[in-house]
Design a protein around this motif. Structure first.
Motif, PDB file in Angstrom:
ATOM      1  N   ALA A  23      32.621  16.920  37.641  1.00  6.20           N
ATOM      2  CA  ALA A  23      32.802  18.360  37.818  1.00  6.20           C
ATOM      3  C   ALA A  23      33.102  18.991  36.471  1.00  6.20           C
ATOM      4  CB  ALA A  23      33.930  18.641  38.807  1.00  6.20           C
TER       5      ALA A  23
ATOM      6  N   ASP B 113      33.635  23.083  34.453  1.00  4.67           N
ATOM      7  CA  ASP B 113      33.774  24.544  34.550  1.00  4.67           C
ATOM      8  C   ASP B 113      33.715  25.108  33.137  1.00  4.67           C
ATOM      9  OD1 ASP B 113      34.554  27.188  34.805  1.00  4.67           O
ATOM     10  OD2 ASP B 113      36.272  26.762  36.085  1.00  4.67           O
ATOM     11  N   LEU B 114      32.747  25.965  32.907  1.00  3.80           N
ATOM     12  CA  LEU B 114      32.563  26.516  31.558  1.00  3.80           C
ATOM     13  C   LEU B 114      33.796  27.274  31.072  1.00  3.80           C
ATOM     14  CD1 LEU B 114      30.548  26.891  29.199  1.00  3.80           C
ATOM     15  CD2 LEU B 114      29.742  28.958  30.336  1.00  3.80           C
TER      16      LEU B 114
ATOM     17  N   ARG C 253      36.626  26.178  31.155  1.00  2.00           N
ATOM     18  CA  ARG C 253      37.426  25.132  30.501  1.00  2.00           C
ATOM     19  C   ARG C 253      36.457  24.138  29.871  1.00  2.00           C
ATOM     20  NH1 ARG C 253      42.140  24.433  35.157  1.00  2.00           N
ATOM     21  NH2 ARG C 253      43.448  26.116  34.339  1.00  2.00           N
ATOM     22  N   LEU C 254      35.769  24.604  28.862  1.00  2.00           N
ATOM     23  CA  LEU C 254      34.577  23.873  28.423  1.00  2.00           C
ATOM     24  C   LEU C 254      34.870  22.595  27.665  1.00  2.00           C
ATOM     25  CD1 LEU C 254      33.891  24.398  25.212  1.00  2.00           C
ATOM     26  CD2 LEU C 254      33.073  26.560  26.040  1.00  2.00           C
TER      27      LEU C 254
ATOM     28  N   GLU D 222      36.686  20.244  28.890  1.00  2.00           N
ATOM     29  CA  GLU D 222      37.113  19.272  29.892  1.00  2.00           C
ATOM     30  C   GLU D 222      35.965  18.855  30.802  1.00  2.00           C
ATOM     31  OE1 GLU D 222      40.607  20.636  32.011  1.00  2.00           O
ATOM     32  OE2 GLU D 222      41.309  21.714  30.231  1.00  2.00           O
TER      33      GLU D 222
ATOM     34  N   ARG E  66      40.727  14.127  34.292  1.00  2.00           N
ATOM     35  CA  ARG E  66      40.409  15.221  33.368  1.00  2.00           C
ATOM     36  C   ARG E  66      40.212  14.611  31.992  1.00  2.00           C
ATOM     37  NH1 ARG E  66      44.561  17.693  29.963  1.00  2.00           N
ATOM     38  NH2 ARG E  66      43.886  19.724  29.217  1.00  2.00           N
ATOM     39  N   ILE E  67      38.950  14.504  31.601  1.00  2.00           N
ATOM     40  CA  ILE E  67      38.640  13.965  30.287  1.00  2.00           C
ATOM     41  C   ILE E  67      38.572  15.133  29.308  1.00  2.00           C
ATOM     42  CG2 ILE E  67      36.913  12.724  28.937  1.00  2.00           C
ATOM     43  CD1 ILE E  67      36.015  11.364  31.556  1.00  2.00           C
ATOM     44  N   LEU E  68      39.386  15.065  28.286  1.00  2.00           N
ATOM     45  CA  LEU E  68      39.309  16.056  27.224  1.00  2.00           C
ATOM     46  C   LEU E  68      38.180  15.590  26.312  1.00  2.00           C
ATOM     47  CD1 LEU E  68      41.090  18.524  27.021  1.00  2.00           C
ATOM     48  CD2 LEU E  68      42.666  17.238  25.617  1.00  2.00           C
TER      49      LEU E  68
END
Lengths: 389, 389, 389, 389
Positions: free
Chosen positions: C288, C290-291, C293-294, C296, C313-315
């Protein structure tokens, strides 16, 4: 299965949660004993009778000693303010009853020592005593402990816990018992900080060896209570009286292994309703938890590749998670009160097996010693203060 | 518009970010002066020439004094490790140049005092000096400051800042300059804690009056560096040497108004990459920020009804937000390097107007005093230690 | 390294982002050719000269044909509204130039076919053509594609993409070119839906074989534009004119493998600023994005134990992530404009190597065919409409 | 207060949740009638007796007709699979009993019509009938409805609902009754889509007027069940049989006002456990909800300034929120089962007041008509299919 008669003292917020647990636990878990809600105790006859009816207790007592002495009561559940914990719990233990006592165990180390000693004597007679640090039994917290015990976090470097609420931000919130030292012992420290300390030590599997602390009472006087209060609320009068406990406590410390720990407990953090936030960082991984999202645990596996690693949001609702097999399918959330039901479950099993489940009164005493060290440090210019073992 | 010749000393991580800023700022903002990337300085002739070519500087100097003396340089941008800040910055100021100096201002209070004094003398001659606490210029942080200044948070009760990274978790990460006291001054404290302290004070509009601290070096020795390092990385040899700075620093303190503040700076928090997290709680509202999500600000308005209140996630990308009118439409994220571009913009405007933008060298000195008080407290059993004003 | 002369047509929003990319790319990436910002083209002489100065172009042309013909231009970068893409791009290809064309490739399938044919002819001559679906080059998106290509998601069951903005919620937002069919081709569909379709297909590595669609224009007339607009903004007059494009498009479809896909593109979702949200669910895992939070990417590994699995949540800021080695240390966020810099990097490498990087004009044509099928379905009561291959 | 005898048919997953509700509701809410758990019904004598003991029912019946006829039963609670809803509910209504029926109301429109007609006749006799769309009674959902009714969202443009689970991702998950058309009516559509449709219409205060749909069964055969299943689980044998319901259903539609709606229901979205996600976008504001975080509601107020606007995370645990006054202090989470307790509370109040609480059987019928239109559209190449009113 045999009956286990329960007598509960107190019928405010904690009385409601414990009643819910006793009503529910036998319908959800397979138990070796059958909890029977024998009697509820409280000083106000009308109020305690109403509480009995509301919460499902068979009888009401206005004298806690009478409740303790009832033949149909084998377990005394102490849900009163902290100033009466010691007297009731010790009496119950000496009367041969099992005891569940709300946290913090007591309002002073001396009381807690007496209670732990009574529990130790009672244990020799096969009695069980437990202190109600219910948040250990949030499934996500219990699962976090399992991950740490399994080595998924490795050598711990940092533990940080904040417990933030905001119900005292309004300077006209009235002077309930929680704001008076003679009833509550301390303020955010004993109310919230006690949970924080217990959880930090429980998760890490280590003890705090020393602390450095600042405490503050931002709002020094508040409206005297106009009539009775219940739970966290109440209405105030025009007269103001002194707040004799802390509004906030900040402390840092060292754990047995040399890990650093930081704590913040406050009831003045506007917008934070129940933000008990835990984070543990270790050489092999990290865990994070927020009570406002109690069905979730964040876990970072530091042994993964740097590219694919990240904090994963584990929805702690799988049948393999602690306590979950008894509840709903995956993804169906549990709530706050489930922690008390789980506590009741473990206590009943412990009584049946003759083995007191943690946290014991000795654990509660140790937390009390940490709180006392915090207060001592705060009085002594934050100097690092050892926690007696 | 008139040219502003820039000479930058240093070409590692900060050299790259500052170069990007100087290349970009004039194409994004309407500026009263035109930045010209005149010269870059560094000791290694080949490396500095390569850096000049890579980053777009017109000339390269191997002696920073020669760079400072160039006629085409009016602004000296100091991007070296902390141990040379004072010497270069003071020389540049005395040579009549404006100065931008990376943070922390210096490695000691004495150096910082000399720098602040030089800046004060230079200011009388119309020169500008600024310290590079770039995170003040994250739009979300600048907007948070605006909200606080506008009274949206009210009387502040709590400030908490954690700055968590994890690049030292691996005990075999090598001994780069940031791990040696003689170059870096301190460890997580000066590197991360300096940002934390500056931001806490900037946001609150208050100063720390005293602190209580614990520091720790978890990994006491590490592989000696095998050749040069750049940025945060490097490769290690078999020989190990002592780490002479802290891995982590925890401290609490009191602000001018009596608010409580807590700080944690560490490079040992596995899974946290750049978690500079700020929270401010006041009587009228609260703010929260996380550098890992730098386009977002959380704001809770405590004057709203209890039912409709909550932390709102403000995407700080609207034209009305600080710096944003020059960038992209709403919802189009900015990144880390933009903070340096904004810093460059404000500095150029300040030079043109003859008014040094904050943070000044005096501000940098004050942060240095806080860091020194932290180290003093840590050495004295965490005792509460006043910050000299 | 040899120079690559660039001529860009258009100087509004996309002109600014592309200019930034061309200014920056050579300073960040090691490139086999050196981009030279030769000339910018636009019809208004004053405006184009100002844009040249602002954005760093060496020359300005008022006739795009003159720009295409310049000897110092080897790459034509088309940043105009969609109605002129075909004419400019085809002319540039026929003049022997490489072409980068903004998305959507064209305003009609016929135009896109002509462009793809021209690109195919040009490819035989060694020319490169690329369409600017820049979001493929968000590092998190590129990394998501890598995970899928590596089998981490397995057989795909679902792809869902929403692209939500809110700049048309206000019924008095004026009639800019993006709201007129003759310039924009379509509304949210071509502007946002084109990205959504391209990304769904790119990530899945599959094509849409058919679609079913509803479209709607909620606000049928808007204030005529009073003077020029730039970017997404403009000011309106009292006179209102008809909106001739869709405000929103919802469509579902099937991918080659039989997976189901759903799409929603709208500029009427209040509070959503740039919510390009992607989710892919497969037998072995899910992703998944979300731009907003680009930096992630969320990744769920379904092969893990049920207890420890969860969306992590991969940074996406590690050196091993796509494009990241050239940027900052882990945890230091990139922004929107970096996607254009990455696009420029890949294009320059492609030109140097004689291999067009995806997405090609043929890819752009295929997206155009999907958009046409969406419009056809919407006109035919949402009936499932095949996408011609 | 007078007793209300309850007879429940079914003792699987829904039987457990309803039992919990009936045990709990009178201890939490002030009720005008006292629920008495008179009898539970099921075909297997041993199993139903065990369920009675486990869940706290006074008696057990193996024939639902006998249960319906009991004098001590005034309310029949239907928790069986969908294929028996109509028969039991109609019989109970005709026997003069109030009825609560699990969702979806029935497996076909014809059955639902018969049930609605029976409910209408019964209403004339003062009986109450309600369908168990329990998610309306998540406090956050009920509060969202209140905000919309209060005009905080304004004219609605978009409603989007996804209900994603993942328990069918494993192709060897066995053929339980939920995968067979003859018992379940449909698959994800009736199980999850029914909730989605009900909530979309409930929140918007509007009905769907037409839909366009795609459905899919990804895994066409599964292991036949080896023995009994309970809840969502079961163990499979080596023999495989056909799945006769959909694994996933995607549909779009239009609401009365012209707003667009999109729906996705699937049990094949790996990593999504109970992701019932709602979003409503209107001219004045937007709302978002996720059942995996059921104590939270996101609200964006579009009438605020662009700078300070953002989705706020409202913790729906304040005493002023729906149902919350009866529960715990702010910030103390509720769980999944509370929705059933709230449903029971409203139903008891409705029965006492002679006014059926929504959703009525007519509401359930209307949802059934939407589901039928979805299936019809899916069979007809997704063509837009009106929902009969």
């Amino acid at each position: 299965s045999p009956a286990l008669g329960i007598g509960m003292v107190g019928y405010a917020f904690m009385g409601a949660t414990h009643s819910h647990a006793w009503r529910t636990v036998g319908h959800v878990f397979d138990l070796p004993m059958r909890p029977v809600m024998a009697a509820i105790g409280g000083r106000d006859a009308d109020a305690v009778r109403a509480a009995a009816a509301r919460h499902g207790w068979a009888a009401a007592e206005t004298d806690w000693r009478a409740l303790v002495d009832r033949d149909d009561v084998q377990l005394v559940d102490v849900c009163t303010p902290g100033d009466s914990h010691a007297e009731i719990a010790v009496a119950a233990l000496e009367a041969g009853k099992h005891v569940l006592c709300e946290k913090p165990l007591a309002n002073s180390v001396a009381e807690a020592e007496a209670m732990a000693a009574a529990a130790e004597r009672a244990a020799a007679r096969g009695q069980v005593a437990m202190v109600g640090f219910n948040y250990r039994r949030v499934p996500a917290v219990a699962y976090a402990r399992r991950l740490i015990a399994d080595g998924k976090v490795g050598t711990i470097r940092h533990v940080r816990v904040t417990y933030l609420q905001d119900w005292l931000v309004d300077p006209d919130f009235p002077l309930t018992w929680r704001l008076k030292r003679e009833y509550a012992g301390s303020g955010a420290l004993g109310d919230l900080g006690a949970h924080a300390v217990d959880l930090a030590q429980y998760l890490a599997g280590e003890l705090l060896v020393g602390v450095s602390a600042l405490t503050e009472t931002f709002v020094r006087d508040r409206p005297e209570l106009d009539g009775a209060s219940s739970g966290l609320s109440g209405s105030g009068s025009a007269r103001r009286g002194p707040v004799t406990v802390d509004d906030a406590a900040l402390f840092t410390g060292r754990l047995t292994s040399g890990a650093l720990a930081s704590f913040e407990a406050t009831r003045m953090a506007s917008g934070r309703k129940n933000a008990l936030r835990l984070e543990v960082n270790g050489e092999r991984g990290s865990l994070a938890f927020d009570l406002e999202r109690l069905n979730e645990l964040s876990f970072h596996d530091h042994t993964e590749s740097a590219e694919s690693a990240g904090f994963r949001r584990i929805l702690v609702t799988e049948p393999g998670h602690p306590y979950l097999e008894a509840w709903w399918p995956p993804g169906h959330a549990l709530g706050y009160e489930h922690t008390f039901t789980h506590q009741a479950r473990d206590l009943v099993v412990g009584i049946a097996e003759g083995a007191a489940p943690a946290p014991s009164f000795a654990d509660g005493l140790q937390v009390q010693r940490v709180l006392a060290a915090v207060e001592e440090s705060a009085e002594k210019n934050a100097v690092y203060t050892p926690v007696p073992s």
